[in-house]
Design a protein around this motif. Structure first.
Motif, PDB file in Angstrom:
ATOM      1  N   TYR A  79      21.546  -9.553  34.677  1.00 14.79           N
ATOM      2  CA  TYR A  79      22.116  -8.305  33.791  1.00 14.79           C
ATOM      3  C   TYR A  79      21.114  -7.552  33.028  1.00 14.79           C
TER       4      TYR A  79
ATOM      5  N   THR B 264      21.924  -3.812  34.622  1.00 11.18           N
ATOM      6  CA  THR B 264      23.160  -3.247  33.624  1.00 11.18           C
ATOM      7  C   THR B 264      22.711  -1.658  33.437  1.00 11.18           C
TER       8      THR B 264
ATOM      9  N   TYR C 243      23.926  -0.189  36.757  1.00 11.98           N
ATOM     10  CA  TYR C 243      25.489  -0.317  36.553  1.00 11.98           C
ATOM     11  C   TYR C 243      26.102   0.833  35.711  1.00 11.98           C
TER      12      TYR C 243
ATOM     13  N   TRP D   4      28.409   3.417  37.580  1.00 12.61           N
ATOM     14  CA  TRP D   4      29.940   3.123  37.348  1.00 12.61           C
ATOM     15  C   TRP D   4      30.394   3.517  36.201  1.00 12.61           C
TER      16      TRP D   4
ATOM     17  N   PHE E 245      32.370  -2.289  35.188  1.00 16.36           N
ATOM     18  CA  PHE E 245      31.712  -2.474  36.086  1.00 16.36           C
ATOM     19  C   PHE E 245      32.541  -3.350  37.335  1.00 16.36           C
TER      20      PHE E 245
ATOM     21  N   ASN F  18      24.270  -9.355  43.117  1.00 17.18           N
ATOM     22  CA  ASN F  18      25.153  -9.499  42.100  1.00 17.18           C
ATOM     23  C   ASN F  18      25.310 -10.814  41.200  1.00 17.18           C
TER      24      ASN F  18
ATOM     25  N   LEU G  97      19.988  -4.143  44.520  1.00 14.03           N
ATOM     26  CA  LEU G  97      21.300  -3.724  44.287  1.00 14.03           C
ATOM     27  C   LEU G  97      22.019  -2.957  45.589  1.00 14.03           C
TER      28      LEU G  97
END
Length: 344
Positions: free
Chosen positions: A55, A59, A62, A66, A70, A230, A314
């Motif tokens: 993370y 992050t 993300y 997003w 998330f 992930n 990712l």
């Protein structure tokens, strides 16, 4: 405000990791995973380090792609991704029958997008549990920006060892978060402990489905890609999750893989055959632009060394998610609502 531009993205890359240490953190993170020869036992025994590194590294990507929430969502025809994400969160709140004044726990809250949406939708006080310093810092800033700093908060802790007294919360939920737990029974038992008797826990779990064949090399590769991209120690089956929550002491009210009857596929935002202006950054073209932008940012020194590799794993995860969705061997929305009995 969510990160909206290239410099916003660059400023958050690496999270709380010292910028000079990002590359070595990527090295260490990748070694945990089966895609690079890592072992499940190592991921489970070192889950705190693995998930925190993930993370810190991911992050900012993300949030750039997003927004503040998330997660995937059941989606209607004609519904935008953002609309479906909000409805997905509202659906959970309604299933928990949240009412004004209730004290609610969000387990694995990220930067708090669902927390803020659910708190405003239900007029409840929501505590976000998270073990990542960077995400908590972002979440607190975002809470203050929308006037929720006094009614919603964050607690830094491991969801396997929660720092709350027994029977504290009126409701508990988790959205695509408890999949990071090394032991689902242990995680669900902690949720059971802090939930008041007679109250409910609702969750969206990442799971492999009955279509998954552990002896199929393609299925195994897809699973490895999803775990790598992930921060997952292992992806459990829907049957394993349901049994685990029963073993923790809960009574099952209902359960369903919501992906099965979603009019639009949950993986559509990542599907290379699809294009959308409303969620452009998640499309193949958008991800190519992001990848090249990160390459430039890293080259000129605005992004730390190793950022391109984060972007790459990712991307690998996105490919695995789409393929897993199309083959129906993976779901990010196995949903169940369970109740803690009034008496044990």
């Amino acid at each position: 405000m969510s990160k909206s531009g290239a410099l916003d993205l660059a400023s958050g890359l690496g999270g709380k990791i010292d910028k000079e240490q990002v590359k070595s953190a990527v090295d260490e993170y990748e070694k945990y995973h089966g895609y690079y020869g890592g072992k499940e036992e190592s991921r489970k025994s070192n889950y705190t380090d693995m998930v925190n590194k993930y993370y810190d590294l991911a992050t900012s990507f993300y949030e750039y792609g997003w927004g503040e929430s998330f997660h995937f969502a059941h989606r209607w025809n004609g519904e935008s991704l953002r609309e479906s994400i909000k409805r997905h969160e509202h659906f959970l709140a309604l299933q928990l029958e949240l009412k004004p004044g209730m004290k609610v726990l969000d387990v694995g809250c990220g930067i708090g997008g669902p927390l803020r949406e659910i708190a405003r939708f239900s007029s409840t006080s929501v505590t976000g549990l998270n073990n990542n310093d960077y995400q908590i810092t972002r979440g607190k800033a975002l809470n203050r920006s929308v006037g929720l700093g006094a009614t919603c908060d964050f607690v830094k802790a491991d969801f396997m060892k929660m720092p709350f007294s027994d029977n504290t919360f009126d409701a508990v939920y988790a959205i695509e978060a408890t999949c990071h737990a090394p032991d689902p029974v242990g995680c669900y038992k902690e949720i059971y402990r802090v939930l008041k008797p007679g109250q409910c826990f609702a969750v969206y779990e990442w799971c492999i489905t009955d279509h998954y064949d552990p002896n199929n090399a393609t299925h195994k590769r897809i699973k490895d890609e999803i775990e790598l991209g992930n921060g997952l120690p292992d992806i459990r089956s829907t049957r394993q999750c349901l049994q685990a929550v029963k073993d923790a002491g809960f009574e099952v009210i209902w359960d369903k893989d919501l992906a099965e009857d979603s009019p639009l596929p949950w993986y559509l935002p990542l599907d290379p055959s699809r294009f959308s202006l409303s969620s452009f950054r998640l499309t193949t073209v958008g991800r190519i632009i992001t990848r090249n932008m990160v390459k430039v940012l890293e080259y000129v020194g605005l992004a730390p060394e190793g950022s391109q590799r984060v972007s790459s794993f990712l991307e690998k995860a996105a490919e695995g998610l789409v393929e897993g969705g199309k083959k129906e061997i993976f779901t990010p929305m196995y949903f169940f609502v369970v109740r803690k009995p009034l008496s044990e």
